[in-house]
Scaffold this motif. Structure first.
Motif: not given
Length: 410
Positions: A31-52
């Motif tokens: 459900t979250l993945l389907a919302r990413l475009g609305k928030a302008g999120l396309k690919e995770p940044t390096p810090i997001q790949k580690t933190a999430i």
């Protein structure tokens, strides 16, 4: 009928884009993945790949990364994932300023997969804002974004219920741990349940503030950018006498008229005076400081974010939590007294992987302060010549020649 078909098609496209992107590898709720475009999120940044992944695993964490690297999504995505799985749990995000509360709330609203997950903002100064009653969160609210003083008041009067809070975020945690908020934060800590996941997020942090923050965290993992990542902000210092700073600022702004800019001043009076001067010179300028009503502050940020104004003149309330990706340059009218403040100021540009530009105007009597900033942060700024205005520069009127008064802070 055609509009419904178009909307359905767009939703399908957004879902496929999100699912095919790198975020899907992080094992977030579909459900979250389907919302990413609305928030302008396309690919995770390096810090997001580690933190999430670390937060999805349930760890407490200290996320220390420069501004503009995507720290807000680092905690919002795992937080929403948690709330979608744990139907009875709630979450708190504590922030030091109204502007950051507003920014986090806006992004959280875009990501919220269900109405009850939409964040509810709680902060002071809302008596001037007729758009919403901020005093009583609805019983269905499961995510509260709040400044410390207002949150503590609501916890004590049970307008915000703490027992179900299982996810806590301290955004700009270094500032929340300073003397400014010490009493409120200790009061909040005493009312929070021990069984929770806690996350501290900041671009900077001294040993003292980080030690204080660990009262809120249990064996946190430390998440930082990898060493050797290239800086995305070009920085310089311009040595100029105080009386010439307004003219030098205008010359910098006109040298790159295609770049939107934030100009940081030290006091409210300096903001008001420089805003007036630059407007008289025909520039599209808005001012922002703590002496404005909340609707006026919101209007200034909205005008700058939308491009109606290309220059924002502000005190340091704009140094944290103002996420406007297209900011092309930051101009410091003076070097700040605190080196950490310098990092937060220049972090308003060079966001989301873009190249940014930061210039600091330094008078002879401010050189000691500038050296402190450089030595503390391990910088050696390039010294550039002071630009001059072209003779045919358009103006509505002559700028007032006056030295900014030393006055109220922020």
């Amino acid at each position: 009928m055609p509009s419904s078909t178009a909307a359905s098609s767009q939703t399908s496209t957004d879902q496929k884009s999100a699912e095919n992107g790198s975020f899907s590898s992080l094992k977030l709720n579909a459900t979250l993945l389907a919302r990413l475009g609305k928030a302008g999120l396309k690919e995770p940044t390096p810090i997001q790949k580690t933190a999430i992944p670390a937060l999805l695993a349930g760890h407490d964490a200290e996320i220390l990364a420069p501004t503009g690297t995507g720290k807000t999504a680092c905690y919002l995505l795992p937080l929403f994932d948690h709330l979608l799985r744990k139907k009875k749990n709630t979450a708190l995000i504590i922030v030091p300023t109204r502007e950051l509360a507003r920014q986090v709330t806006e992004m959280g609203t875009l990501l919220a997969a269900r109405p009850e997950l939409e964040p509810f903002a709680v902060y002071g100064g809302t008596q001037d804002d007729p758009d919403r009653d901020y005093d009583v969160p609805p019983e269905t609210a499961r995510l509260i974004v709040a400044t410390p003083g207002r949150l503590l008041d609501m916890l004590r009067t049970e307008r915000v219920e703490s027992a179900s809070c299982r996810f806590l975020v301290l955004d700009e945690g270094d500032r929340l741990m300073t003397a400014e908020f010490r009493d409120e934060m200790q009061g909040i800590l005493a009312l929070l349940p021990r069984d929770r996941q806690s996350v501290l997020v900041s671009a900077t942090g001294s040993a003292e503030t980080m030690a204080a923050a660990r009262q809120f965290l249990h064996r946190p993992v430390r998440i930082e950018p990898e060493k050797g990542e290239k800086p995305s902000i070009r920085q310089a210092v311009l040595f100029v006498d105080k009386a010439s700073k307004p003219t030098a600022t205008e010359a910098l702004l006109r040298r790159h008229p295609d770049r939107s800019a934030i100009v940081f001043a030290s006091t409210r009076d300096e903001v008001d005076l420089l805003t007036k001067q630059l407007r008289k010179r025909g520039l599209k300028v808005v001012g922002l400081h703590g002496g404005l009503t909340q609707p006026a502050r919101n209007a200034a940020i909205d005008a700058f974010s939308s491009g109606k104004a290309t220059v924002l003149v502000a005190t340091d309330i704009a140094a944290r939590g103002l996420d406007v990706e297209q900011v092309g340059q930051v101009i410091n009218m003076s070097p700040p007294e605190q080196p950490d403040t310098y990092l937060h100021r220049i972090g308003r540009t060079g966001r989301a992987g873009r190249m940014g530009w930061a210039a600091t105007l330094c008078s002879a009597e401010e050189r000691k302060t500038m050296r402190k900033v450089e030595s503390t942060l391990g910088l050696k700024l390039v010294a550039l010549p002071v630009p001059t205005l072209a003779q045919d520069t358009p103006a509505r009127d002559n700028p007032e020649r006056d030295t900014p008064a030393r006055s109220r802070k922020h």
